[in-house]
Write a protein that holds these residues in place. Sequence first.
Motif, short mmCIF file in Angstrom:
data_model
loop_
_atom_site.label_atom_id
_atom_site.label_comp_id
_atom_site.label_asym_id
_atom_site.label_seq_id
_atom_site.Cartn_x
_atom_site.Cartn_y
_atom_site.Cartn_z
N SER A 209 35.68 51.76 37.61
CA SER A 209 35.81 50.28 37.59
C SER A 209 37.38 49.88 37.73
N ALA A 210 38.00 50.59 37.07
CA ALA A 210 39.73 50.27 37.00
C ALA A 210 40.31 50.29 38.44
N THR A 211 39.87 51.61 38.83
CA THR A 211 40.45 51.44 40.28
C THR A 211 40.10 50.43 41.18
N GLY A 212 38.83 50.22 41.29
CA GLY A 212 38.39 48.95 42.07
C GLY A 212 39.06 47.73 41.78
N ALA A 213 39.36 47.44 40.47
CA ALA A 213 39.88 46.26 40.22
C ALA A 213 41.40 46.37 40.45
N LEU A 214 41.91 47.31 40.27
CA LEU A 214 43.42 47.58 40.92
C LEU A 214 43.53 47.44 42.57
N VAL A 215 42.41 47.91 43.18
CA VAL A 215 42.86 47.67 44.58
C VAL A 215 42.48 46.05 44.93
N ALA A 216 41.70 45.55 44.14
CA ALA A 216 41.48 44.03 44.30
C ALA A 216 42.79 43.22 44.05
N GLY B 253 41.81 37.06 43.37
CA GLY B 253 41.63 36.54 42.09
C GLY B 253 40.64 37.06 41.18
N THR B 254 40.18 36.34 40.44
CA THR B 254 39.31 36.71 39.32
C THR B 254 37.89 37.33 39.78
N ALA B 255 37.15 36.41 40.74
CA ALA B 255 36.06 37.00 41.37
C ALA B 255 36.33 38.18 42.12
N ALA B 256 37.26 38.48 42.97
CA ALA B 256 37.40 39.62 43.61
C ALA B 256 38.04 40.81 42.67
N VAL B 257 38.42 40.65 41.42
CA VAL B 257 38.73 41.77 40.50
C VAL B 257 37.26 42.18 39.83
N ALA B 258 36.68 41.19 39.54
CA ALA B 258 35.25 41.55 39.01
C ALA B 258 34.34 42.29 40.04
N GLY B 259 34.38 41.67 41.35
CA GLY B 259 33.49 42.73 42.48
C GLY B 259 34.24 43.80 42.65
N GLY B 260 35.57 43.85 42.48
CA GLY B 260 36.13 45.43 42.84
C GLY B 260 35.74 46.23 41.57
N ALA B 261 35.71 45.73 40.21
CA ALA B 261 35.39 46.60 39.22
C ALA B 261 34.04 47.05 39.28
N GLY C 13 33.76 49.85 42.26
CA GLY C 13 34.46 51.00 41.98
C GLY C 13 33.45 51.90 40.85
N GLY C 14 32.99 51.15 39.92
CA GLY C 14 32.25 51.75 38.85
C GLY C 14 31.21 52.41 39.30
N LEU C 15 30.30 51.65 40.20
CA LEU C 15 29.00 52.10 40.78
C LEU C 15 29.70 53.38 41.80
N ALA C 16 30.47 53.38 42.51
CA ALA C 16 30.91 54.42 43.61
C ALA C 16 31.38 55.50 42.58
N CYS C 17 32.02 55.57 41.62
CA CYS C 17 32.59 56.53 40.77
C CYS C 17 31.19 57.36 40.04
N ALA D 229 24.85 50.12 35.53
CA ALA D 229 25.02 48.56 35.71
C ALA D 229 25.45 47.91 34.64
N LEU D 230 25.04 48.49 33.27
CA LEU D 230 25.62 47.70 32.09
C LEU D 230 26.93 48.13 31.98
N ALA D 231 27.48 49.35 32.17
CA ALA D 231 28.84 49.56 32.07
C ALA D 231 29.71 48.88 33.04
N ALA D 232 29.09 48.93 34.28
CA ALA D 232 29.90 48.15 35.17
C ALA D 232 30.12 46.69 35.07
N ALA D 233 28.92 45.96 34.64
CA ALA D 233 29.06 44.63 34.21
C ALA D 233 30.11 44.09 33.12
N GLY D 234 30.06 45.14 32.05
CA GLY D 234 31.07 44.79 30.76
C GLY D 234 32.43 45.01 31.35
N THR D 235 32.74 46.06 32.16
CA THR D 235 33.88 46.38 32.41
C THR D 235 34.53 45.33 33.30
N ALA D 236 33.77 44.85 34.36
CA ALA D 236 34.11 43.74 35.27
C ALA D 236 34.70 42.54 34.68
#
Length: 348
Positions: free
Chosen positions: A114-121, A128-136, A139-143, A259-266
């Motif tokens: 999730s952190a990798t996805g957010a950093l890419v965003a 912005g905030t929405a892109a960071v949440a989506g990236g997180a 990233g979490g799901l792909a990992c 899904a729970l972990a990705a939502a919380g991390t986002a």
Amino acid sequence: MSAVPPVAGLAARLAARRRARTAVVTASVLGALLGVVLFGLVVGDVPTSPAEVLAALLGGGDQRTQLVVVGLRLPRLVTGAVVGAALGASGALFQSLTRNPLGSPDVVGFTAGSATGALVAIVVLGGGTAAVAGGALAGGLACALAVLALSSSGGTTTGHRFVLVGIGTAAVLTSANGYLLTRASLGDATAAQTWLVGSLDARGWETAVPLLVAVGVLLPVALAAQRTLALLDLGDDLAAALGVDVPRARLGAVVVGIALAAAGTAAAGPVGFVALAAPQLARRLTRGSGAGAGAAAALGALLLVTSDVVAQRALAPVVLPVGVVTGLVGGVYLAWLLGTGRARSGPR
């Protein structure tokens, strides 16, 4: 002589006693959470009395109190509680599925993804905030999918293999995250590093409401899987003999946990140790054989909200990221856990 009670009746009574204890523990934790939330609504740089807080929550009070209590403090506390509940429940699901206390999202690399996805965003896309949440989320799901694919052998995934592959994946992703930070501008690197630690700063209703809806849908699904997860703890063969579709049950629990972990991390970043510690504390308090998602969710919410209140007030007016406090608490908890384990095992 008195008759020996049937095994089935004795098992039913023990199960009822465990359920009652779990309900009492969960209710007590939720009561403590409510107390911490009320305390968090009162304390702060802008002083507010309990009467003013109550009036603001009921729609009254002056405009300043409304802004401070309802516009700033309450959504932050709600976000913290829901993120903690999501991480606690996710950790309980994965620890039960892998039959390993280290099988939590932050250990096996899901939050690193999730952190990798957010950093890419942030760094590459400049979102912005929405892109960071989506990236997180992405990233979490792909990992998670990558870890599941790499740890599966012959269509099955063992707990130890899952944890080892996850730890290796987390190490690779942590290195990638460090590289992305070196390529970022100073402003982006500062914002990204704050997010990587885990923070609830500036979290408003625009974050709290979607998170509340997502976790409100996912958490009941996790709670409904309690009986199946308990049967899986007995072993795949026995669970199958009792009528459980083991592959389907495991896949469903994995999807909900991811899904729970990705939502919380986002919503709050990769907050450490909540998903690891909350299920273990729940298991100890309820004296159960496994970590129940309900009690773990309640404890996760209490841990994160309490840590955030401490982060805001411990060095006031300096506000620490909540991940700093959870990391400190988690480190102490792990040291205690290792110490008690060594004491029980005795000298070698």
